[in-house]
Design an enzyme around this catalytic site. Structure first.
Site, short mmCIF file in Angstrom:
data_model
loop_
_atom_site.label_atom_id
_atom_site.label_comp_id
_atom_site.label_asym_id
_atom_site.label_seq_id
_atom_site.Cartn_x
_atom_site.Cartn_y
_atom_site.Cartn_z
N LYS A 22 0.84 -1.21 0.00
CA LYS A 22 0.00 0.00 0.00
C LYS A 22 0.86 1.25 0.00
CE LYS A 22 -1.79 1.58 4.06
NZ LYS A 22 -1.51 2.99 4.38
N ASN A 23 1.88 1.27 0.88
CA ASN A 23 2.62 2.53 1.07
C ASN A 23 3.64 2.81 -0.04
OD1 ASN A 23 1.08 3.07 3.24
ND2 ASN A 23 2.62 2.61 4.79
N CYS A 126 -4.97 13.09 12.87
CA CYS A 126 -5.61 11.79 12.67
C CYS A 126 -5.41 10.98 13.94
CB CYS A 126 -5.06 11.08 11.45
SG CYS A 126 -3.45 10.38 11.70
N ARG A 131 0.65 14.63 13.24
CA ARG A 131 1.16 14.45 11.88
C ARG A 131 1.19 15.73 11.05
NH1 ARG A 131 -1.16 8.93 9.47
NH2 ARG A 131 0.78 8.95 8.30
N PRO A 132 2.08 16.65 11.40
CA PRO A 132 2.18 17.91 10.65
C PRO A 132 2.80 17.71 9.26
CG PRO A 132 3.89 17.79 12.34
CD PRO A 132 3.03 16.57 12.51
N VAL A 133 2.76 18.79 8.44
CA VAL A 133 3.37 18.73 7.10
C VAL A 133 4.46 19.78 6.94
CG1 VAL A 133 1.43 17.64 5.89
CG2 VAL A 133 1.46 20.13 6.17
N ASP A 134 4.95 20.32 8.07
CA ASP A 134 5.95 21.40 8.01
C ASP A 134 7.20 21.00 7.23
OD1 ASP A 134 6.24 19.62 10.20
OD2 ASP A 134 7.76 20.91 11.10
N LEU A 135 7.62 19.75 7.36
CA LEU A 135 8.87 19.33 6.69
C LEU A 135 8.67 19.16 5.18
CD1 LEU A 135 10.17 16.81 9.39
CD2 LEU A 135 10.80 19.21 9.04
N ASP A 316 4.51 0.68 12.00
CA ASP A 316 3.30 0.07 11.43
C ASP A 316 3.11 -1.38 11.87
OD1 ASP A 316 2.75 2.42 10.16
OD2 ASP A 316 3.46 1.79 8.19
N ILE A 338 7.75 7.05 16.83
CA ILE A 338 7.42 7.76 15.59
C ILE A 338 6.15 8.61 15.75
CG2 ILE A 338 7.05 7.55 13.08
CD1 ILE A 338 9.73 6.36 13.87
N ARG A 408 -8.91 -0.53 4.34
CA ARG A 408 -8.02 0.50 3.79
C ARG A 408 -6.66 -0.09 3.44
NH1 ARG A 408 -7.40 5.93 6.94
NH2 ARG A 408 -6.18 6.22 5.06
N1 EPU Z 1 6.61 14.71 10.69
C1 EPU Z 1 6.74 16.05 11.03
N2 EPU Z 1 6.59 16.97 10.03
C2 EPU Z 1 6.33 16.62 8.75
C3 EPU Z 1 6.22 15.25 8.40
C4 EPU Z 1 6.36 14.31 9.41
O1 EPU Z 1 6.96 16.38 12.17
O2 EPU Z 1 6.21 17.52 7.90
C5 EPU Z 1 6.76 13.70 11.75
C6 EPU Z 1 5.50 12.87 11.95
O3 EPU Z 1 4.56 13.52 12.77
C7 EPU Z 1 6.05 11.62 12.57
C8 EPU Z 1 7.40 11.46 11.86
O4 EPU Z 1 7.72 12.76 11.35
O5 EPU Z 1 6.27 11.82 13.93
C9 EPU Z 1 7.43 10.46 10.73
O6 EPU Z 1 6.34 10.70 9.84
P1 EPU Z 1 6.42 10.35 8.29
O7 EPU Z 1 6.39 11.61 7.51
O8 EPU Z 1 7.57 9.42 8.07
O9 EPU Z 1 5.06 9.56 8.06
P2 EPU Z 1 4.13 9.60 6.79
O10 EPU Z 1 4.93 9.76 5.57
O11 EPU Z 1 2.98 10.51 7.02
C10 EPU Z 1 4.26 7.04 6.27
C11 EPU Z 1 3.32 5.89 6.14
C12 EPU Z 1 2.78 5.53 7.53
C13 EPU Z 1 3.96 5.15 8.42
C14 EPU Z 1 4.97 6.31 8.45
C15 EPU Z 1 6.23 5.97 9.23
C16 EPU Z 1 2.34 6.06 3.95
C17 EPU Z 1 1.15 6.33 3.10
N3 EPU Z 1 2.20 6.24 5.26
O12 EPU Z 1 3.54 8.12 6.81
O13 EPU Z 1 1.93 4.41 7.37
O14 EPU Z 1 3.51 4.87 9.70
O15 EPU Z 1 5.36 6.66 7.11
O16 EPU Z 1 6.83 4.85 8.70
O17 EPU Z 1 3.38 5.69 3.44
C18 EPU Z 1 0.06 3.03 7.80
O18 EPU Z 1 0.30 2.46 6.72
O19 EPU Z 1 -0.74 2.58 8.65
C19 EPU Z 1 0.77 4.27 8.12
C20 EPU Z 1 0.35 5.13 9.04
#
Ligand code: EPU
Length: 429
Positions: A22-23, A126, A131-135, A316, A338, A408
């Protein structure tokens, strides 16, 4: 709403086919926005999230054709998607679509890279954390995008296109790395990503982008270098097997006992998870067909595990491991590093008779001699499947409510488990 009923106590024997990841599928589908030519993806799992992303891409004008069933195919064979973003008709991703699936925020990268602008709703919180998007925004800024936040939307503009830059992530982020890879592929000049996510799905997306004509090296390591190109083409790519689905069924076998081959699974994608399972007492071996998992007679040994980015133990699989440890012969400790709130399964496991104490980001699990079936529900995908694992070993009947979370991310879960002898059925509601 569908429910799943499980009668515990049966061992699992047989073969479970592992679907495409999926991911990896989700960012690969999003990568189709980078080219006007057709991207063909094989081994795509039949999941609610894939359908939802098709709708989201459709809103941008992307045409997704699902290949028909070929002679000799089983219901478990992945599907083939032909995705064509020949003409992007809308660069806005609205709240009602993005809020249903966080990963859809990632469309911002290919849209701004190819179209020079994107307006994408912030995904919001969620169940597993803020889960912010700042990065992700920082990465786009490093590549020259102007960012404005307005009315809950992130507006990214790059009138004259993106340009290569240095992106040093202060924290490993999978989504940040995906978006940086996609955006940098069409930027002018060279981009270097430091502290990139090393997850196999990142490497899979980079492999596909390279087939499309991108020039990415180092994907799968912490330093990725991308030489931007002016145009990407179509390609055909096979999605790698789902390591989280693999780990989930491996834990189910360890929990219920039995002997199962996880077909198509790759041990190299999940070494940390398999090591923990072996420590817990499961017998794991790599075979030509995939991975064989056995647990006959012996009890489950307790473990100490801390989740970490790849190649560490995946967040996960944290909920599934906790389910397994509820019946260990001793006390286990699991620390989640995480996501700050990924413990939604704890209260539900307790309803089945588990003894779990939470202290901040750590859980202490005192193994019990038996779990007892009960009605349960969970608010996210991995938490839901941990309840299924617990139910396989619980005495009596467990009813898992809100099955749409499972749909999902797990393809035909009840079929795969019942083919191995589990007493599990879906009740349409
Ligand atoms: N984070 C920030 N700022 C950002 C982005 C991330 O602080 O802008 C933090 C997050 O809050 C978290 C950490 O960085 O604490 C890691 O988050 P990451 O960005 O790696 O997660 P993601 O890309 O949103 C993907 C998977 C998740 C999986 C995580 C970690 C997909 C679609 N989702 O999420 O999968 O848990 O990586 O490996 O690839 C799932 O499949 O159930 C799932 C949640």
């Amino acid at each position: 709403m569908d429910r799943i009923r499980i009668k515990g106590g049966r061992k699992l024997h047989g073969t479970i086919p592992i679907s495409g990841a999926k991911n990896a599928t989700l960012p690969l589908m999003i990568a189709s926005l980078l080219t006007e030519e057709t991207l063909i993806l094989d081994n795509v799992p039949r999941l609610a999230d894939v359908g939802q992303l098709q709708r989201i891409l459709g809103n941008h004008g992307v045409d997704v054709m699902v290949g028909g069933k070929r002679p000799g195919e089983t219901p478990y064979d992945g599907q083939t998607l032909h995705i064509s973003a020949a003409r992007i008709v809308d660069t806005t991703a609205p709240y009602d679509l993005v809020s249903k699936m966080r990963a859809s925020f990632w469309v911002i990268a290919p849209l701004v890279a190819r179209m020079g602008q994107a307006r994408v709703s912030m995904p919001g919180g969620c169940a597993i954390g803020t889960r912010p998007v700042d990065l992700l925004i920082m990465a786009l800024e490093r590549l020259g995008a102007d960012i404005e936040i307005d009315g809950g939307y992130v507006i990214a503009r790059a009138k004259d296109g993106l340009k290569g830059g240095e992106i040093d992530f202060p924290k490993v982020t999978v989504g940040g790395t995906h978006t940086a890879l996609m955006a940098a592929s069409l930027a002018r000049g060279t981009t270097v990503i430091e502290n990139a996510a090393r997850e196999p799905e990142v490497k899979d997306v980079a492999d596909c982008l390279n087939l499309m004509g991108a020039r990415i090296s180092g994907a799968g390591t912490s330093r990725v270098v991308i030489e931007g190109v002016s145009k990407l083409s179509g390609a055909r790519h096979r999605v790698l097997p789902d390591r989280i689905e693999t780990g989930t069924y491996a834990m189910a076998v360890a929990m219920a006992g039995g002997d199962v081959v996880l077909e198509n699974a790759r041990a190299d994608l999940l070494q940390a998870g398999l090591d923990v399972l072996a420590e817990a007492g499961a017998e794991i071996s790599a075979t030509n067909a995939g991975i064989r998992v056995k647990r006959n007679g012996a009890g489950i040994a307790p473990v100490e595990v801390v989740t970490a980015p790849f190649p560490g133990f995946p967040t996960d699989l944290q909920a599934q491991l906790m389910a397994l440890m509820t019946c260990a012969k001793g006390t286990s400790h699991i620390t989640e590093t995480i996501f700050e709130n990924r413990f939604m399964h704890v209260q539900e496991l307790v309803r089945l008779g588990a003894r779990i104490r939470l202290d901040g980001e750590s859980a202490t699990i005192e193994g019990v001699a038996k779990l007892t079936g009960a009605p349960v529900m969970a608010t996210d995908l991995r938490a839901s499947v941990s309840l299924v694992i617990a139910a396989l070993a619980a005495e009596g009947e467990t009813m898992v409510n809100r099955v749409y979370h499972l749909d999902r991310g797990f393809e035909r879960l009840e079929d795969k488990l019942s083919a191995c002898g589990a007493a599990i059925e879906r009740i349409a509601g």
